[in-house]
Enzyme design. Structure first.
Site, mmCIF file in Angstrom:
data_model
loop_
_atom_site.group_PDB
_atom_site.id
_atom_site.type_symbol
_atom_site.label_atom_id
_atom_site.label_comp_id
_atom_site.label_asym_id
_atom_site.label_seq_id
_atom_site.Cartn_x
_atom_site.Cartn_y
_atom_site.Cartn_z
ATOM 1 N N HIS A 79 -1.464 -11.104 -6.334
ATOM 2 C CA HIS A 79 -0.889 -10.062 -5.490
ATOM 3 C C HIS A 79 -1.372 -8.675 -5.915
ATOM 4 O O HIS A 79 -1.772 -8.459 -7.054
ATOM 5 C CB HIS A 79 0.627 -10.131 -5.539
ATOM 6 C CG HIS A 79 1.184 -11.330 -4.837
ATOM 7 N ND1 HIS A 79 2.529 -11.591 -4.769
ATOM 8 C CD2 HIS A 79 0.584 -12.333 -4.141
ATOM 9 C CE1 HIS A 79 2.731 -12.700 -4.076
ATOM 10 N NE2 HIS A 79 1.567 -13.177 -3.695
ATOM 11 N N GLU A 81 0.186 -5.893 -6.524
ATOM 12 C CA GLU A 81 0.928 -5.230 -7.599
ATOM 13 C C GLU A 81 0.442 -5.695 -8.964
ATOM 14 O O GLU A 81 0.195 -4.887 -9.862
ATOM 15 C CB GLU A 81 2.429 -5.514 -7.480
ATOM 16 C CG GLU A 81 3.037 -5.166 -6.143
ATOM 17 C CD GLU A 81 3.049 -6.331 -5.154
ATOM 18 O OE1 GLU A 81 1.998 -6.979 -4.932
ATOM 19 O OE2 GLU A 81 4.116 -6.598 -4.581
ATOM 20 N N CYS A 105 7.253 -9.546 -4.560
ATOM 21 C CA CYS A 105 7.908 -10.844 -4.762
ATOM 22 C C CYS A 105 8.531 -10.885 -6.161
ATOM 23 O O CYS A 105 8.365 -9.965 -6.962
ATOM 24 C CB CYS A 105 6.893 -11.979 -4.601
ATOM 25 S SG CYS A 105 5.709 -12.087 -5.966
ATOM 26 N N CYS A 108 5.914 -10.594 -9.058
ATOM 27 C CA CYS A 108 5.440 -9.224 -9.239
ATOM 28 C C CYS A 108 6.547 -8.338 -9.813
ATOM 29 O O CYS A 108 6.273 -7.450 -10.612
ATOM 30 C CB CYS A 108 4.901 -8.664 -7.929
ATOM 31 S SG CYS A 108 3.324 -9.424 -7.457
#
Length: 161
Positions: A79, A81, A105, A108
């Protein structure tokens, strides 16, 4: 003209714009997410977007959302992040702010908390009712990480490259 220009963009507009521009690097055919990490004095520290780890070919690993676990993207993609956190090479991210185009999420959120990021500014929260985002918000709240939705100004930016 006797004063400074009044129609300049805000810090939130600027950094969310950088996150959105970063998302355009994603090869994901369904969801493009970008992130920008900023210091307390408004300096860009790192950026990231969702995609596969370095050395994992965008042409050989699957982009599908459905199918067997080894035949879809979820076990392989990183992801935005986490990419932004891992891309940072300057030391501590303690007290930093993260701008991201999609609410983080749970995985993260763990990285955000552990990295010392204190504020998350997000654009979309389209998965708000999923267990991953509910868990994310619980952890961010428990750890004292502030988060708020980016307020659109409807200003448009046109890039001709």
């Amino acid at each position: 003209m006797d004063g400074k220009r009044q129609d300049y963009i805000t810090w939130d507009e600027y950094f969310m714009g950088v996150a959105m521009l970063s998302s355009m690097r994603s090869k994901d055919p369904n969801t493009q997410v970008g992130a920008c990490i900023v210091s307390e004095d408004n300096k860009i520290l790192s950026m990231g977007y969702n995609g596969f780890p370095r050395g994992c070919s965008d042409d050989e690993f699957p982009w599908a959302r459905e199918g067997a676990p080894l035949d879809n993207k979820y076990l392989y993609s990183t992801h935005s992040e986490l990419n932004a956190i891992l891309n940072y090479r300057g030391g501590s991210l303690e007290g930093a702010k993260l701008y991201v185009s999609l609410f983080p999420c749970n995985e993260c959120a763990k990285a955000i908390i552990q990295a010392g990021i204190k504020t998350v500014v997000y654009d979309s929260d389209k998965y708000s009712s999923t267990p991953e985002v509910i868990a994310s918000k619980r952890m961010l709240d428990a750890a004292g990480v502030r988060y708020y939705r980016y307020q659109h100004t409807r200003r448009s930016v046109c890039l001709e490259l």
